[in-house]
Every structure is written in C-alpha cells, then in structure tokens.
Design an enzyme around this catalytic site. Sequence first.
Site, PDB file in Angstrom:
ATOM      1  CB  VAL A   1       4.987   1.100   4.079  1.00 45.97           C
ATOM      2  CG1 VAL A   1       4.921   2.551   3.508  1.00 45.97           C
ATOM      3  CG2 VAL A   1       4.275   0.840   5.104  1.00 45.97           C
ATOM      4  CE  LYS A   2       3.784   0.185  -4.732  1.00 45.95           C
ATOM      5  NZ  LYS A   2       2.858   0.024  -6.092  1.00 45.95           N
ATOM      6  CB  ILE A   3       9.039   4.223   0.445  1.00 45.20           C
ATOM      7  CG1 ILE A   3       8.294   3.864   1.650  1.00 45.20           C
ATOM      8  CG2 ILE A   3       9.588   5.561   0.444  1.00 45.20           C
ATOM      9  CD1 ILE A   3       7.453   5.037   2.301  1.00 45.20           C
TER      10      ILE A   3
ATOM     11  CB  ALA B   1      -0.976   0.264   1.302  1.00 41.64           C
TER      12      ALA B   1
END
Length: 236
Positions: free
Chosen positions: A95-97, A69
Amino acid sequence: MLLCPLINAASTMQFFVDTADLDEIREASDMGILDGVTTNPSLVKEQGNVDFHEHVFAICEIVDGDVSAEVTATDFDGMMEEGRRLHQIHENVVVKIPLIKDGIKALRALDEEDIETNCTLCFSPTQATLAAKAGADYISPFIGRIDDISSDGIGLVEEIVQIYDTHDFDTDVLAASIRHPTHVKRAALAGADVATMPFETLLNLLEHPLTDRGLERFLADWEEYKDARKAEAGLA
C-alpha cells in the site's frame, strides 16, 4: 562530508517497473529480471476506463513480487479504509501512502496490522527518517523531480541510505522518478535497495553503440566465414 553508504553484501538491488501497462509488465517479466511493479493514480489513468482493483489484481498475477498500489485519501481514516481494501486484492500488494502527517499515522497503524507499505513522495532525509520510524517497508525518494528543481536527487538517496544504515532501520530505499540509465547507475552506487523506472528506461539499460557495432561485425564475419566454407566445398 557524506560518507560512502554501507551496503549489505548479502543484498541484491531489485528492479521494478513504474507502469500500469499490462503488456509492458508482461514483457519486463519475460526478461527474467523483474522484481516488482509500482503504480500510481496517474499511471492507472493512462490505461483508460479500467476497474482499479481488478487492474491491480491482473498486475499481481503477472509479476512474482511486490506491487505498489496507492491510496487516494489524504485523511487517516480514509487511508486506513483504502489500505485495507488494497491489501485484500492480492498478497503481493504493497500500500502506497503519501508522506504527510496523517500518512505517517497510517503507516504505523498499517504496520501494526502487518500490511506492507511504500511511503511515497519523499523529498528530504527528515521525511525519510519519519517514515522509517513509522514502520514503512519502502521509502520512495523522487530523484528526478528533485533534479528538476536544480537539486541533487541522488544525493538524497545517499543521505537516506546513510541514515538508515547508521540507525539500523529496516525500511528499503526505493529510488523513484528515475528518468534515464545514469539515474539507475548512480542509485545503485548510492546503495538504493530498489530502482523503479519506466519500461522504456529499463530497455535503455541494454543500449550501447559499441554493443550494436560489435554484434554487427561478428555477424558480418560469420557470414563471410560461411561463404568461404561454401566456396571451398564447391572447389573440392
């Protein structure tokens, strides 16, 4: 000359679907071969007026695997705040960064908090190296978008795999922006740890005209066999 990737014989390539459509995720999960899901703001937008956090939780309840996400902030503090909130949704959330300067900083900080990350929008081996050094759990090279500008997306995957193997980075290579089955095949041959693809592309992996033709022939022969048995029984 690029050497062949050194693939860990104990590893198994994973298949993710790149979607936020719950029905597609359920169908892929029911096939028994789904390992995870990747999403992004564009994919969530396609689902209409949904609560983002509730929708991510619903995805996590369907699939037994990592669910990426993405944060929408582009500054360090904003990414950290969003990343922590996403992490709290479900234990499967990754967590997509984005691969930008503050993103690299956030990758390191989230890693120190034991929050899993997927570094997205990777288009070069040097970007991938920085992400791995910062502690990213996944790196997402966008092979289709690189092909779109007449460059070599699979070549990028090969280079990243070689760099990671040479320097013993733990980051998994997640081939993204996959457009067709050939991308999946070549990503597998290149040593990618994960291939994420649209649900339609996943289904296309099954398709081959000789499979359809062979099944049609087998079923036709079976019907002829049954008719012959019935006729023989009638004569008897």
